[in-house]
Design an enzyme around this catalytic site. Structure first.
Site, PDB file in Angstrom:
ATOM      1  N   GLU A  98      43.091  42.002  29.241  1.00 24.87           N
ATOM      2  CA  GLU A  98      44.264  41.220  29.635  1.00 24.87           C
ATOM      3  C   GLU A  98      43.922  39.739  29.506  1.00 24.87           C
ATOM      4  O   GLU A  98      43.042  39.253  30.205  1.00 24.87           O
ATOM      5  CB  GLU A  98      44.637  41.556  31.076  1.00 24.87           C
ATOM      6  CG  GLU A  98      45.882  40.844  31.543  1.00 24.87           C
ATOM      7  CD  GLU A  98      46.157  41.061  33.025  1.00 24.87           C
ATOM      8  OE1 GLU A  98      45.241  40.879  33.854  1.00 24.87           O
ATOM      9  OE2 GLU A  98      47.308  41.407  33.362  1.00 24.87           O
ATOM     10  N   CYS A 115      52.289  40.417  34.341  1.00 29.03           N
ATOM     11  CA  CYS A 115      51.428  41.606  34.353  1.00 29.03           C
ATOM     12  C   CYS A 115      51.895  42.635  33.336  1.00 29.03           C
ATOM     13  O   CYS A 115      51.093  43.339  32.739  1.00 29.03           O
ATOM     14  CB  CYS A 115      51.392  42.210  35.747  1.00 29.03           C
ATOM     15  SG  CYS A 115      53.042  42.532  36.406  1.00 29.03           S
ATOM     16  N   GLU A 151      48.251  46.747  42.952  1.00 28.50           N
ATOM     17  CA  GLU A 151      49.076  46.481  41.767  1.00 28.50           C
ATOM     18  C   GLU A 151      48.272  45.530  40.898  1.00 28.50           C
ATOM     19  O   GLU A 151      48.179  44.338  41.192  1.00 28.50           O
ATOM     20  CB  GLU A 151      50.401  45.818  42.165  1.00 28.50           C
ATOM     21  CG  GLU A 151      51.324  46.701  42.965  1.00 28.50           C
ATOM     22  CD  GLU A 151      51.935  47.812  42.134  1.00 28.50           C
ATOM     23  OE1 GLU A 151      51.982  47.697  40.894  1.00 28.50           O
ATOM     24  OE2 GLU A 151      52.331  48.821  42.734  1.00 28.50           O
ATOM     25  N   LYS A 209      49.051  36.532  52.636  1.00 29.25           N
ATOM     26  CA  LYS A 209      48.226  35.510  51.982  1.00 29.25           C
ATOM     27  C   LYS A 209      48.697  35.317  50.537  1.00 29.25           C
ATOM     28  O   LYS A 209      48.460  36.153  49.668  1.00 29.25           O
ATOM     29  CB  LYS A 209      46.745  35.920  51.955  1.00 29.25           C
ATOM     30  CG  LYS A 209      45.864  34.735  51.606  1.00 29.25           C
ATOM     31  CD  LYS A 209      44.516  35.096  51.037  1.00 29.25           C
ATOM     32  CE  LYS A 209      44.457  35.135  49.560  1.00 29.25           C
ATOM     33  NZ  LYS A 209      44.808  33.898  48.843  1.00 29.25           N
TER      34      LYS A 209
HETATM   35  P1  NAD Z   1      43.536  37.320  41.453  1.00 36.63           P
HETATM   36  O1  NAD Z   1      43.040  38.712  41.552  1.00 36.63           O
HETATM   37  O2  NAD Z   1      42.615  36.258  41.040  1.00 36.63           O
HETATM   38  O3  NAD Z   1      44.147  36.838  42.861  1.00 36.63           O
HETATM   39  C1  NAD Z   1      45.190  37.552  43.486  1.00 36.63           C
HETATM   40  C2  NAD Z   1      45.127  37.279  44.970  1.00 36.63           C
HETATM   41  O4  NAD Z   1      43.917  37.843  45.496  1.00 36.63           O
HETATM   42  C3  NAD Z   1      45.096  35.792  45.344  1.00 36.63           C
HETATM   43  O5  NAD Z   1      45.879  35.596  46.500  1.00 36.63           O
HETATM   44  C4  NAD Z   1      43.621  35.555  45.610  1.00 36.63           C
HETATM   45  O6  NAD Z   1      43.383  34.477  46.477  1.00 36.63           O
HETATM   46  C5  NAD Z   1      43.232  36.865  46.255  1.00 36.63           C
HETATM   47  N1  NAD Z   1      41.796  37.180  46.213  1.00 36.63           N
HETATM   48  C6  NAD Z   1      40.874  36.757  45.306  1.00 36.63           C
HETATM   49  N2  NAD Z   1      39.656  37.272  45.620  1.00 36.63           N
HETATM   50  C7  NAD Z   1      39.828  38.033  46.726  1.00 36.63           C
HETATM   51  C8  NAD Z   1      38.957  38.833  47.512  1.00 36.63           C
HETATM   52  N3  NAD Z   1      37.661  38.971  47.231  1.00 36.63           N
HETATM   53  N4  NAD Z   1      39.462  39.491  48.564  1.00 36.63           N
HETATM   54  C9  NAD Z   1      40.785  39.410  48.853  1.00 36.63           C
HETATM   55  N5  NAD Z   1      41.652  38.656  48.162  1.00 36.63           N
HETATM   56  C10 NAD Z   1      41.178  37.978  47.104  1.00 36.63           C
HETATM   57  O7  NAD Z   1      44.819  37.383  40.492  1.00 36.63           O
HETATM   58  P2  NAD Z   1      45.701  36.172  39.967  1.00 36.63           P
HETATM   59  O8  NAD Z   1      44.905  35.456  38.925  1.00 36.63           O
HETATM   60  O9  NAD Z   1      46.271  35.419  41.119  1.00 36.63           O
HETATM   61  O10 NAD Z   1      46.908  36.960  39.290  1.00 36.63           O
HETATM   62  C11 NAD Z   1      46.896  37.445  37.998  1.00 36.63           C
HETATM   63  C12 NAD Z   1      46.640  38.938  37.996  1.00 36.63           C
HETATM   64  O11 NAD Z   1      47.627  39.608  38.779  1.00 36.63           O
HETATM   65  C13 NAD Z   1      46.765  39.523  36.600  1.00 36.63           C
HETATM   66  O12 NAD Z   1      45.722  40.433  36.376  1.00 36.63           O
HETATM   67  C14 NAD Z   1      48.101  40.235  36.640  1.00 36.63           C
HETATM   68  O13 NAD Z   1      48.220  41.293  35.723  1.00 36.63           O
HETATM   69  C15 NAD Z   1      48.133  40.725  38.057  1.00 36.63           C
HETATM   70  N6  NAD Z   1      49.508  41.027  38.464  1.00 36.63           N
HETATM   71  C16 NAD Z   1      49.879  42.347  38.597  1.00 36.63           C
HETATM   72  C17 NAD Z   1      51.193  42.664  38.928  1.00 36.63           C
HETATM   73  C18 NAD Z   1      51.651  44.100  39.072  1.00 36.63           C
HETATM   74  O14 NAD Z   1      52.768  44.307  39.506  1.00 36.63           O
HETATM   75  N7  NAD Z   1      50.857  45.078  38.714  1.00 36.63           N
HETATM   76  C19 NAD Z   1      52.115  41.634  39.155  1.00 36.63           C
HETATM   77  C20 NAD Z   1      51.709  40.311  39.010  1.00 36.63           C
HETATM   78  C21 NAD Z   1      50.384  40.019  38.675  1.00 36.63           C
END
Ligand code: NAD
Length: 498
Positions: free
Chosen positions: A393, A292, A258, A183
């Site tokens: 963040e 991130c 992550e 997804k």
């Molecule tokens: P997000 O948590 O809003 O969404 C990430 C994914 O989770 C999306 O596909 C979203 O649709 C899904 N999602 C949302 N709610 C959910 C739920 N209740 N159950 C299951 N899936 C759900 O994050 P974002 O805004 O897309 O990305 C930014 C974040 O990602 C930042 O905090 C960034 O630091 C982090 N990030 C971390 C890494 C790493 O390697 N540690 C890498 C890239 C991004």
């Protein structure tokens, strides 16, 4: 979209059990280019019935053994075919990623090259990795630990590096022999749709890889709330990570998280000035800070701080913000207008907390950028560790500056975070560099560098930045179960109850 891009994105439906299908219960979503707000694609989105169908297909494929029992060399061949196809479509994939995320085309090309590298890395690793024999002290016993695929995986990715983050999951999962439902973020699904097309073209058996795009609260929640999934691998924000960990706990599902980071970048007075300025700028403002591991928290020695910040301000003002497709642009827009609103709220918070705004803090004035979600590189000086702008963040182009006087204080500040994803240290003193990198509680620490990585080395966070590791051998281990096989070659009656 043009030519190859269109071909890769033809029928942006769901991919379930080897077929592109329209959703039973979902809807559609317009995907917008953050550079100008135009609609670049309309994609199907799944409902919970579609998620169940995808999970069931992955389960059938796993149980049938069409992939999980194939020898590692055959799995590696498929990964290499995927890598070749990615290479063939490199330019189209980079264009898709830029149109969808806003990042510059140059960055997208680097992303696609990294994606290709991760498929090649796991193709190689899975063929060299072997069973482990254990000496039990009994010569009649052959004891070995073998690796078996974990089962059905739910792979959930964010929007900032859509294809890269998804590939860090899909490549090792395929290498391990797992089956999966992927997804992508609902904000940026296009490159993952293209990847599915290429994996299918490479000849993966039906049901091994399934795609359900859609909203996190519907599709993500359905995918993580089912007992039919054996492992959830999630990259995204910390609060979503908490929700997923809760859902996983309900069924004791294995989970790898992550999450975000608030990454310190420590600059000592003895650092090479030009290199340190360059590293801090790149660390904070690459991809408009939507990284991130972005180094958004500068911790600089008080003796050089004023001059260092003045140089950062001068250089930040010169960063060319513009559409990712325009070659002169050095950084693109934020991913969406909604996300820019969150970043703007953080800038207002920083000001209200008493931080000194010394660069940016607004949208660009250029009327040609008015329809995109642009924001200028922003610097807050005179920050304190207690401020929310320092601890949270922001996921935007916001750099905070704190000053320190001693090495001990620098380490303390660098570790004063609930996260622990990445950190940077700039110093010309080797001994100091070694002391400080060892003392910092972060998953990746760069010494006289920032933001670089290799697929062969583990990536992941301490603290609230997550659990588990991607990349490297640990990234493959996430998708495997270990089984200990104890073979007694000379069995005899034990006589315990005689
Ligand atoms: P997000 O948590 O809003 O969404 C990430 C994914 O989770 C999306 O596909 C979203 O649709 C899904 N999602 C949302 N709610 C959910 C739920 N209740 N159950 C299951 N899936 C759900 O994050 P974002 O805004 O897309 O990305 C930014 C974040 O990602 C930042 O905090 C960034 O630091 C982090 N990030 C971390 C890494 C790493 O390697 N540690 C890498 C890239 C991004």
């Amino acid at each position: 979209m043009i030519g190859d891009d269109e071909q890769l994105l033809a029928s942006p439906h769901l991919y379930i059990d080897g077929t592109w299908v329209a959703p039973v219960g979902g809807g559609t979503r317009q995907i917008r280019n953050p550079a100008d707000g135009t609609v670049i694609a309309v994609v199907d989105e799944a409902g919970s019935a579609d998620v169940s169908a995808a999970v069931a297909a992955a389960r059938r494929a796993f149980d049938a053994g069409s992939w999980s029992t194939r020898p590692p060399t055959e799995r590696a061949e498929l990964l290499l075919r995927v890598a070749e196809l990615l290479d063939t479509h490199r330019d189209a994939l980079a264009r898709i990623e830029t149109l969808d995320t806003g990042k510059t085309l140059h960055e997208s090309h680097i992303d696609i090259d990294d994606v290709i590298a991760v498929f090649r890395y796991y193709a190689d690793l899975v063929t060299t990795d072997s069973d482990r024999f254990v000496d039990t002290g009994n010569p009649a016993v052959v004891s070995r630990v073998v690796h078996e695929p974990v089962g059905v995986c739910a792979l959930i990715a964010p929007w900032n590096y859509p294809l890269l983050q998804m590939s860090w999951k899909v490549a090792p999962a395929l290498a391990a022999g797992a089956t999966m439902v992927v997804k992508p973020s609902e904000v940026t699904p296009l490159s993952t749709i293209a990847l599915m097309r290429l994996i299918a073209q490479a000849g993966v058996p039906a049901g091994v890889v399934n795609l359900v795009q859609g909203d996190g609260s519907v599709v993500g929640a359905a995918l993580t709330g089912t007992p039919d999934v054996d492992l959830i691998s999630f990259t995204g924000g910390a609060s979503t990570g908490v929700a997923i960990a809760r859902a996983a706990a309900e069924h004791i599902t294995r989970v790898a998280l992550e999450l975000g980071g608030k990454n310190p970048h420590i600059v000592f007075a003895d650092a090479d000035h030009a290199i340190a300025v360059d590293a801090v700028l790149t660390g904070a403002f690459l991809h408009s800070g939507q990284v991130c591991s972005a180094g958004t928290r500068l911790i600089v020695h008080e003796s050089i701080a004023d001059g260092f910040v003045a140089e950062l301000v001068r250089r930040a003002a010169g960063i060319r913000v513009g559409p990712g497709m325009d070659p002169p642009s050095q950084t693109g827009p934020l991913v969406s207008a909604e996300h820019r609103s969150k970043v703007e709220a953080y800038v207002a918070l920083g000001i209200s907390e008493g931080a000194e705004l010394v660069a940016g803090g607004k949208r660009p004035d250029d009327p040609r950028l008015a329809n995109g979600s642009y924001y200028l590189p922003t610097i807050f000086d005179r920050c304190h560790r207690s401020m929310r702008i320092v601890q949270e963040e922001t996921f935007g182009p916001i750099l905070t500056v704190e000053r320190f006087s001693t090495e001990t204080e620098a380490i303390e500040l660098g570790n004063d975070t609930s996260y622990g994803l990445a950190a940077g240290v700039q110093t010309s003193d080797r001994d100091r560099g070694e002391r400080v990198v060892r003392a910092l509680r972060h998953g990746t620490v760069w010494l006289n560098d920032f933001g670089t990585y290799t697929p062969a080395a583990e990536w992941g966070g301490f603290g609230r930045s997550g659990t588990g590791r991607e990349l490297g051998p640990s990234g493959l281990a996430e998708y495997r179960e270990s089984k200990h096989i104890w073979h007694n070659t000379a069995p005899a009656v034990g006589g315990w109850f005689d």
